[in-house]
Write an enzyme that holds these catalytic residues in place. Structure first.
Site, PDB file in Angstrom:
ATOM      1  N   TYR A   1       0.819  -1.215   0.000  1.00 56.10           N
ATOM      2  CA  TYR A   1       0.000   0.000   0.000  1.00 56.10           C
ATOM      3  C   TYR A   1       0.854   1.268   0.000  1.00 56.10           C
ATOM      4  O   TYR A   1       0.340   2.365  -0.184  1.00 56.10           O
ATOM      5  CB  TYR A   1      -0.945   0.031   1.215  1.00 56.10           C
ATOM      6  CG  TYR A   1      -2.001  -1.053   1.184  1.00 56.10           C
ATOM      7  CD1 TYR A   1      -2.388  -1.651  -0.004  1.00 56.10           C
ATOM      8  CD2 TYR A   1      -2.621  -1.465   2.351  1.00 56.10           C
ATOM      9  CE1 TYR A   1      -3.352  -2.646  -0.032  1.00 56.10           C
ATOM     10  CE2 TYR A   1      -3.596  -2.457   2.326  1.00 56.10           C
ATOM     11  CZ  TYR A   1      -3.944  -3.040   1.136  1.00 56.10           C
ATOM     12  OH  TYR A   1      -4.913  -4.020   1.104  1.00 56.10           O
TER      13      TYR A   1
ATOM     14  N   LYS B   1       3.815 -15.335   1.397  1.00 59.04           N
ATOM     15  CA  LYS B   1       3.810 -16.194   0.210  1.00 59.04           C
ATOM     16  C   LYS B   1       5.261 -16.366  -0.230  1.00 59.04           C
ATOM     17  O   LYS B   1       5.674 -15.907  -1.312  1.00 59.04           O
ATOM     18  CB  LYS B   1       2.974 -15.545  -0.908  1.00 59.04           C
ATOM     19  CG  LYS B   1       1.492 -15.478  -0.600  1.00 59.04           C
ATOM     20  CD  LYS B   1       0.750 -16.734  -0.997  1.00 59.04           C
ATOM     21  CE  LYS B   1       0.634 -16.857  -2.494  1.00 59.04           C
ATOM     22  NZ  LYS B   1      -0.005 -18.152  -2.877  1.00 59.04           N
TER      23      LYS B   1
ATOM     24  N   ASP C   1      -2.327 -18.110   1.578  1.00 60.27           N
ATOM     25  CA  ASP C   1      -3.544 -18.688   0.984  1.00 60.27           C
ATOM     26  C   ASP C   1      -3.973 -19.937   1.768  1.00 60.27           C
ATOM     27  O   ASP C   1      -5.163 -20.127   2.050  1.00 60.27           O
ATOM     28  CB  ASP C   1      -3.351 -18.999  -0.514  1.00 60.27           C
ATOM     29  CG  ASP C   1      -2.073 -19.763  -0.810  1.00 60.27           C
ATOM     30  OD1 ASP C   1      -1.191 -19.845   0.071  1.00 60.27           O
ATOM     31  OD2 ASP C   1      -1.948 -20.289  -1.934  1.00 60.27           O
TER      32      ASP C   1
ATOM     33  N   ASP D   1      -4.807  -7.387   5.768  1.00 58.60           N
ATOM     34  CA  ASP D   1      -6.065  -6.710   5.460  1.00 58.60           C
ATOM     35  C   ASP D   1      -7.144  -7.758   5.155  1.00 58.60           C
ATOM     36  O   ASP D   1      -8.257  -7.723   5.696  1.00 58.60           O
ATOM     37  CB  ASP D   1      -5.823  -5.808   4.235  1.00 58.60           C
ATOM     38  CG  ASP D   1      -6.873  -4.735   4.082  1.00 58.60           C
ATOM     39  OD1 ASP D   1      -7.801  -4.691   4.900  1.00 58.60           O
ATOM     40  OD2 ASP D   1      -6.767  -3.942   3.133  1.00 58.60           O
TER      41      ASP D   1
ATOM     42  N   ASP E   1     -10.111  -9.381   7.988  1.00 54.97           N
ATOM     43  CA  ASP E   1     -11.536  -9.217   7.686  1.00 54.97           C
ATOM     44  C   ASP E   1     -12.241 -10.576   7.654  1.00 54.97           C
ATOM     45  O   ASP E   1     -13.371 -10.713   8.129  1.00 54.97           O
ATOM     46  CB  ASP E   1     -11.731  -8.510   6.339  1.00 54.97           C
ATOM     47  CG  ASP E   1     -11.833  -7.001   6.514  1.00 54.97           C
ATOM     48  OD1 ASP E   1     -11.452  -6.510   7.595  1.00 54.97           O
ATOM     49  OD2 ASP E   1     -12.286  -6.314   5.582  1.00 54.97           O
TER      50      ASP E   1
END
Ligand code: NAD
Length: 368
Positions: A142, A192, A225, A249, A253
């Site tokens: 970001y 990852k 993942d 993020d 959530d």
């Protein structure tokens, strides 16, 4: 000695409504537990834009830097959707996070027994769930450069860059290990590393910090993942999860929804210790300004109340009082008090925002 300072930024939409209930609770701790705070209040987001033409003034930013803790309601709303990106309400919040260098975002996902039916998962998978996701908040994709939309030949190309330094990874890893020591003593780091160099570095540095400073904490690594799958398959296997800004993020959530309503979810964002030893800190509910219900007395104030409980624990060394407040919320839910977002078929009239605040105060009274 002066009282610890607390800067309150109610913001927009339901922010001021839920914050009014927190003010009652701060008053209760002052009157009944002798906990004194120097509380000041200021504008952020659209409310600040309306008055000052900016979502966060330099003066408010300076106050936030000085405060022992900042408690924020929510920012944003349709009224501000067409504003230039640079003055959108969310920019005020991003500026606070960036300039206070709040690199560790703590997102608890805790399932109150009384709300276990609200989860999209089976009750036995979530009942008693208590995990903490630590998301790196000030770096990563970001913020990385280069970024932008450029022209390449005949087409546009969107670019964002994932970039992490060793020190950025190490400090958030330390936050996670410290938290784990106060909880279940387990950290799972997610990245990852199979496809991203920043992930390889992330895994290496977390392992190094662990081996050198926290060998007593159980550490595991998981691809993000696979972590997402495990979070919905068997979330209770986790204690503390530490991950980068982007994966954090998404994962926080997803974990949040395991526990039911957005109206129940607190968060804390912590930075480096200040001269007095307290970390720079911003506490806020996970939810936004909920324009669809703003001004109607329907908002659930629990997320903001529980954010204040986190402030008691992490900024003011009042762990026992934090637990008292969390138990009060639990008791109110167990008694069946429900704001509209927590209603189920067959429930009678919902409690209003202030009914819920009053019920928490009554439960606090009962705790004495
Ligand atoms: P939202 O969290 O505001 O609302 C999503 C849904 O959840 C809505 O139906 C809302 O009514 C409900 N809800 C949220 N909080 C609730 C509460 N405390 N009690 C009862 N119901 C609640 O998300 P959104 O609708 O996507 O965004 C609305 C605005 O908030 C946008 O401008 C967005 O940019 C902003 N936003 C701000 C923050 C923040 O301040 N940290 C976070 C997310 C969104």
């Amino acid at each position: 000695m002066s009282n610890p300072s607390l800067l309150i930024l109610p913001g927009d939409g339901i922010g001021p409504e839920v914050m009014a209930e927190v003010r009652k609770i701060i008053g209760w701790f002052d009157a009944r537990r002798g906990l004194k705070f120097d509380v000041s209040e200021d504008l952020v987001g659209g409310a600040a834009y309306d008055v000052h033409g900016t979502p966060l003034t330099d003066e408010t930013m300076a106050k936030a830097q000085e405060a022992d803790a900042v408690l924020l309601g929510a920012v944003g709303g349709p009224k501000y959707d067409s504003l230039d990106f640079s003055v959108k309400p969310e920019r005020g919040l991003l500026r606070l996070r960036k300039e206070m260098d709040l690199y560790a975002n703590l997102r608890p996902a805790q399932c109150f027994d009384a709300l276990a039916d609200f989860s999209s998962l089976k009750k036995d998978i979530v009942a008693g769930l208590d995990i903490m996701i630590v998301r790196e908040l000030t770096s990563g994709i970001y913020f990385g450069e280069p970024r932008g939309i450029i022209k390449e030949g005949n087409e546009r190309v969107g670019i964002n860059t994932q970039r992490y330094t060793e020190s950025e990874i190490a400090r958030v890893a330390r936050s996670a290990f410290e938290l784990a020591r106060k909880r279940g003593n387990k950290v799972c780091s997610m990245e990852k590393a199979n496809v991203m160099e920043s992930g390889i570095l992330w895994r290496d540095v977390v392992q190094e910090v662990h081996d050198a400073e926290y060998p007593d904490v159980e550490l595991s690594h998981m691809y993000a993942d696979a972590g997402a799958m495990q979070l919905v398959r068997a979330p209770k296997q986790f204690d503390v999860i530490v991950t980068d800004n982007l994966f954090g993020d998404l994962l926080s959530d997803a974990a949040a929804m395991l526990t039911g309503s957005l109206g129940m979810l607190p968060s804390a964002s912590l930075g480096a210790p200040m001269a007095n030893g307290r970390p720079k800190a911003l506490y806020e509910p996970v939810h936004g300004s909920a324009p669809d219900i703003a001004g109607q007395g329907k908002a659930n104030p629990c997320a903001c109340i529980l954010s204040f409980a986190m402030a008691l624990r992490y900024s003011f060394d009042q762990g026992e009082e934090a637990t008292r407040l969390e138990r009060a919320v639990e008791m109110v839910l167990a008694d069946g008090v429900r704001t509209a977002d927590l209603m189920q078929a067959g429930d009678t009239a919902p409690a209003s925002t202030s009914d819920m605040g009053d019920a928490v105060i009554a439960a606090l009274d009962a705790s004495l």
